[in-house]
Every structure is written in structure tokens, then in C-alpha cells.
Design a protein around this motif. Structure first.
Motif, short mmCIF file in Angstrom:
data_model
loop_
_atom_site.label_atom_id
_atom_site.label_comp_id
_atom_site.label_asym_id
_atom_site.label_seq_id
_atom_site.Cartn_x
_atom_site.Cartn_y
_atom_site.Cartn_z
N ILE A 169 -9.54 -8.75 4.62
CA ILE A 169 -10.11 -7.75 3.70
C ILE A 169 -10.88 -8.53 2.64
O ILE A 169 -10.68 -9.75 2.50
N PRO A 170 -11.77 -7.88 1.88
CA PRO A 170 -12.52 -8.62 0.86
C PRO A 170 -11.57 -9.30 -0.13
O PRO A 170 -10.57 -8.72 -0.54
N ARG A 171 -11.89 -10.55 -0.46
CA ARG A 171 -11.04 -11.31 -1.39
C ARG A 171 -11.39 -10.92 -2.82
O ARG A 171 -12.53 -11.04 -3.25
N SER A 172 -10.41 -10.45 -3.57
CA SER A 172 -10.64 -10.04 -4.97
C SER A 172 -10.86 -11.26 -5.85
O SER A 172 -10.30 -12.33 -5.59
N ASP A 200 -6.28 -4.15 -4.99
CA ASP A 200 -7.65 -3.82 -5.41
C ASP A 200 -8.36 -2.98 -4.35
O ASP A 200 -9.11 -2.06 -4.67
N LEU A 201 -8.10 -3.28 -3.09
CA LEU A 201 -8.73 -2.54 -2.00
C LEU A 201 -8.44 -1.04 -2.08
O LEU A 201 -9.28 -0.21 -1.74
N ILE A 202 -7.24 -0.72 -2.52
CA ILE A 202 -6.85 0.71 -2.56
C ILE A 202 -6.96 1.28 -3.98
O ILE A 202 -6.37 2.32 -4.29
N GLY A 203 -7.69 0.56 -4.84
CA GLY A 203 -7.95 1.09 -6.18
C GLY A 203 -6.77 1.00 -7.13
O GLY A 203 -6.63 1.80 -8.05
N MET A 252 0.84 -1.21 0.00
CA MET A 252 0.00 0.00 0.00
C MET A 252 0.86 1.25 0.00
O MET A 252 0.59 2.21 -0.72
N LEU A 253 1.93 1.24 0.81
CA LEU A 253 2.79 2.42 0.87
C LEU A 253 3.44 2.69 -0.49
O LEU A 253 3.51 3.83 -0.95
N ALA A 254 3.87 1.62 -1.16
CA ALA A 254 4.52 1.78 -2.47
C ALA A 254 3.51 2.19 -3.54
O ALA A 254 3.77 3.07 -4.35
#
Ligand code: BDR
Ligand code: CA
Length: 319
Positions: free
Chosen positions: A98-101, A55-58, A21-23
């Protein structure tokens, strides 16, 4: 334009998830792809977790290539239970909360993708392995010029004074010691090793975790979930110097890419023990220059904990 092109090779995992997420969200980083390896969980889970986090962070446009499901040489490390392929049940808590993509991996040929990407690169791309070094070692074995093509390697792995898997070894290196040994011997021109000695200096506390969650963004809330899980398990198994805190190892590598001063390094020769029974998987860091070999890595021994958390707060506040 983003300053740093980056590929992360990971075994996602709660701390890998924060690193991704940070990257993916840092404006100075262009995360061009992710490759996965067995490690914290079986490959099926580390791949699904990596995709789900992006996917969670778009960031579903970032390709994820699945790599090696087992160590290079050994059949059963880190433990047989990690090699079960059942993806329906989750008896060991290997999937993230978290939701599974439903997105599938772009390919299951991570090693080939790494080789082709570096063969064709027209700009420098940092390679950041934050799991067992199996994919990287496989690329080195398959393509003799691979090490030459990679301009910078940032490894989360090893421990000089701090182990976490055995009394002398860190997990990523221990999980595939032959792979790690070959990577340190491969002649990569610019290697930064971020061992436990540094990551344990950048502990994230429960209060800081709550503040990240209170940002209310998907990344902030997920970081709170993941790091809380880490704090709970460290409280149970290996209490840290600061009560109710945990290292978020892999994310510190991303922080060090964009803010090199966040860690303190010294150059040393690093080798990996592949034969000892007591010391299998130990990174032997020649801190006192006893081995007569030229340094092959910058090794991080310290980190700025406050700046690490502040950086996550800044980046995760936005998305
Ligand atoms: C390393 O091992 C894994 O459990 C973590 O994701 C990290 O990469 C720490 O030893
Ligand atoms: Ca990892």
C-alpha cells in the motif's frame, strides 16, 4: 459512544493490518493508540506499516508509538535478518503493498506511553498484543502495578495442538519466549489467549477475499491484497485444510472483542517453555489440570469462520 476502548500492540504484518483496520473502523471500538514491536518485520517496517494502514483508511489521527526492536533477553531471535535497519530496500517483503505514509511515529517510547496511559486511565482500556510480547513484558518489568491497571488483555499467540514456527511453538511466543512467560506470570486479571488452534478454525478463502475486495472500499481492497498474499504463502509453505485459504490470526482477536461468541474458550493455566531446545517457545496449556495451578487465561479453541468473514464484510463495506 464507542463501547470498547482499545490499544493494539502489533508487529504489522498482513494480518495485523487487517486487525488494525477492523478495530479502527468498527463503530463499537475506540482505538486510542497503537504500539509497535519487532516481529513479522524489523521495528522500522512494523511501525511504518502500522502508520500506512491507518492513513490508508483515513485514521491518521490515531497515534502510533514505536516500541522494542529486539527481544527482552535474546539478541537474535527470530532471525538476524529481521534486525537489519535498512528502510530503503525491502529484500524480505516486509513492507505492505500500500502507499507508504510520510507520517512519523508519535514517539519511540511505546512502553512509557503504555504505562502512562494506564496510570492515568479513567475508563477501562483493553490491551491487545498481536505480536511478540516484548513491549508488554517491558511495561510489567518497569512498572510493578502495570498488570493490575490493565483490565483486559487479549493475546494473539501460542498454540496447543497447532504450531507454526517450530514443531511445537507459535511465532509470537517463540519470538520472545521470556517476554511471553513473564506476561502469563504477571497476574493480569483477565487474559484471553487466542492461539493458532482458534485462528486456524477461521480460515478466509480466496473467494471470500475477492468478495472483500469487491466492496471497493480502501479497507476491503487492502484486505483482499493482504489476505491474498497470505493465501499464496500458505499454499506454498503450509497448505490449510480448506484449499486456497489462510488464517488471519490477529483480526480474530478484534472480532472476539466485539463479538465474544465468535470464539469458544475454556479456562486453563498457561505457561511458556523458555529452556527446552525442542520445545522453546511452546505455550503449555494445562488442559487436563495436571499442574495444580489455577487457570490464568481463557484459551480459545474454536471459532466461527463464517461470522468472522461476515463481520469483516459488514465493517469494510462502509469505508
Ligand atoms: C502470529 O505471528 C505473526 O506472523 C502474525 O502476525 C500473528 O500475530 C501468528 O503466529
Ligand atoms: Ca502479528
Amino acid at each position: 459512544m464507542a463501547k470498547h476502548k482499545l490499544i493494539i500492540d502489533c508487529d504489522t504484518g498482513t494480518d495485523d493490518a487487517v486487525a488494525l483496520m477492523l478495530a479502527a473502523l468498527h463503530p463499537e471500538i475506540d482505538l486510542i493508540g497503537v504500539t509497535t514491536v519487532f516481529g513479522n518485520a524489523p521495528l522500522t517496517a512494523t511501525t511504518a506499516n502500522s502508520i500506512s494502514v491507518l492513513d490508508l483508511i483515513g485514521r491518521s489521527s490515531i497515534p502510533v508509538h514505536a516500541g522494542m526492536p529486539r527481544p527482552l533477553v535474546r539478541k537474535t531471535m527470530p532471525s538476524e535478518r529481521f534486525f537489519k535497519t535498512d528502510t530503503t530496500a525491502d529484500p524480505h517483503g516486509t513492507y505492505l503493498d500500500i502507499p507508504r505514509s510520510s507520517r512519523q511515529a508519535t514517539s519511540n517510547r511505546a512502553v512509557d506511553w503504555l504505562i502512562e496511559t494506564y496510570r492515568n486511565a479513567t475508563e477501562p482500556i483493553t490491551l491487545m498484543p498481536i505480536g511478540p510480547l516484548t513491549n508488554i513484558a517491558a511495561a510489567v518489568a518497569q512498572e510493578p502495578k502495570f498488570a493490575e491497571w490493565v483490565p483486559r488483555l487479549i493475546i494473539m499467540g501460542g498454540g496447543h495442538e497447532v504450531p507454526n514456527m517450530t514443531p511445537s511453538a507459535e511465532f509470537n511466543v517463540w519470538a520472545d519466549p521470556e517476554a511471553a512467560a513473564s506476561v502469563f506470570e504477571a497476574g493480569f486479571k483477565d487474559v484471553l489467549m487466542v492461539p493458532l488452534d482458534a485462528t486456524h478454525r477461521a480460515l478466509v478463502t480466496a473467494e471470500q477475499c475477492a468478495a472483500l475486495g469487491a466492496l471497493g472500499t480502501p479497507a476491503g481492497k487492502a484486505t483482499e491484497t493482504f489476505v491474498t498474499r497470505r493465501i499464496n504463502s500458505y499454499e506454498e509453505m503450509q497448505k490449510m485444510d480448506i484449499p486456497n485459504s489462510a488464517p488471519v490470526h490477529d483480526a480474530l482477536c478484534v472480532a472476539a472483542l466485539v463479538e465474544p461468541d465468535i470464539i469458544t474458550t475454556r479456562r486453563h493455566h498457561v505457561a511458556v517453555e523458555t529452556t527446552g531446545t525442542l520445545t522453546l517457545g511452546r505455550t503449555v496449556v494445562d488442559t487436563h489440570f495436571r499442574g495444580g495451578k489455577e487457570p490464568n487465561a481463557a484459551v480459545a479453541f474454536d471459532a466461527n469462520a463464517q461470522r468472522f468473514v461476515d463481520l469483516m464484510m459488514e465493517i469494510f463495506a462502509k469505508s
